[in-house]
Design an enzyme around this catalytic site. Structure first.
Site: not given
Length: 241
Positions: A8, A34, A82, A134, A147-148, A151
């Site tokens: 990333g 990309t 990342n 995070s 997301y939590s 992470k």
């Protein structure tokens, strides 16, 4: 010669990390989804500084992407996992496909790239893996359970891998940023950014460069007795003892 790999790497924290590690590295492998103009710009900037930079394109959750990134490598000193995605959704509206995508990018990606790095680092008897987690992996957040969870998984993965690779002097740590002003966060909108900044004692979001400085520390010999740690760079938002 020191070799490092960042996933990333085109923008945000990944870009800042790639450039910061380039100050001490000789060879860089840069992954992103990309071949964007942003990724090309990072690559050229590193090359202008004397770093031998090459690109390994692809989705980090695809095993072939990691295989391509490690192709021809006989040494790796630093891996920074990342790559990530972020979007809000209440659980009642979150599809299985969206959940799966979140987990695959964060956890499958960290697993695949760490597996490749571990093979090299065990053989050479040294190395550092830094996983970008995070503060939400520690605190949780409304409309970000996916997301939590991803992470939080990164944090647990890092601790376990630190124990597993320690006999080979391979260190594994995670950095848990708070809200950081990156293109990914900017896409969440001004209201999100304002509300996010207000929840931190320092009353602001962090910068990608502030995160990159901590990653560079963990990658260096100055952190040679640190493994299995979670370094919170979060403006005081998560004071975890």
């Amino acid at each position: 010669m020191k070799t490092y790999l960042v996933t990333g790497a085109a923008n945000g924290i990944g870009r800042a990390v790639a450039l910061r590690l380039g100050e001490a590295g000789d060879i860089a492998i840069l992954n992103d989804l990309t071949d964007s103009t942003d990724l090309q710009a990072v690559t050229e900037e590193l090359r202008d500084c004397g770093v031998q930079a090459r690109v390994a394109l692809g989705d980090v959750s695809d095993p072939s992407t990691a295989a391509h990134a490690f192709e021809g490598l006989d040494r790796l000193d630093v891996l920074v996992n990342n790559a990530g995605i972020l979007f809000e959704a209440p659980i009642t509206e979150l599809s299985l496909e969206q959940w799966d995508r979140m987990i695959r990018v964060h956890l499958h990606g960290a697993f695949l790239f760490s597996k490749g790095a571990a093979a090299l680092m065990k053989r050479q008897g040294s190395g550092a893996i830094i996983n970008i987690a995070s503060d939400l992996g520690q605190l949780g957040c409304v409309n970000l359970c996916h997301y939590s969870a991803a992470k939080g998984g990164i944090i647990a993965f890092s601790k376990s891998l630190a124990r597993e690779l320690a006999p080979w002097q391979v260190r594994v740590n995670s950095v848990a940023p708070g809200g950081t002003l990156t293109p990914m966060v900017e896409r969440m909108g001004e209201d999100y950014i304002r509300e996010e900044a207000a929840r931190y004692p320092l009353q602001r979001l962090g910068s990608a460069e502030e995160i990159a400085n901590v990653v560079a520390f963990l990658a260096s010999d100055q952190a040679s007795f640190m493994t299995g740690q979670i370094l919170g760079v979060n403006g005081g938002g998560a004071m975890v003892g």
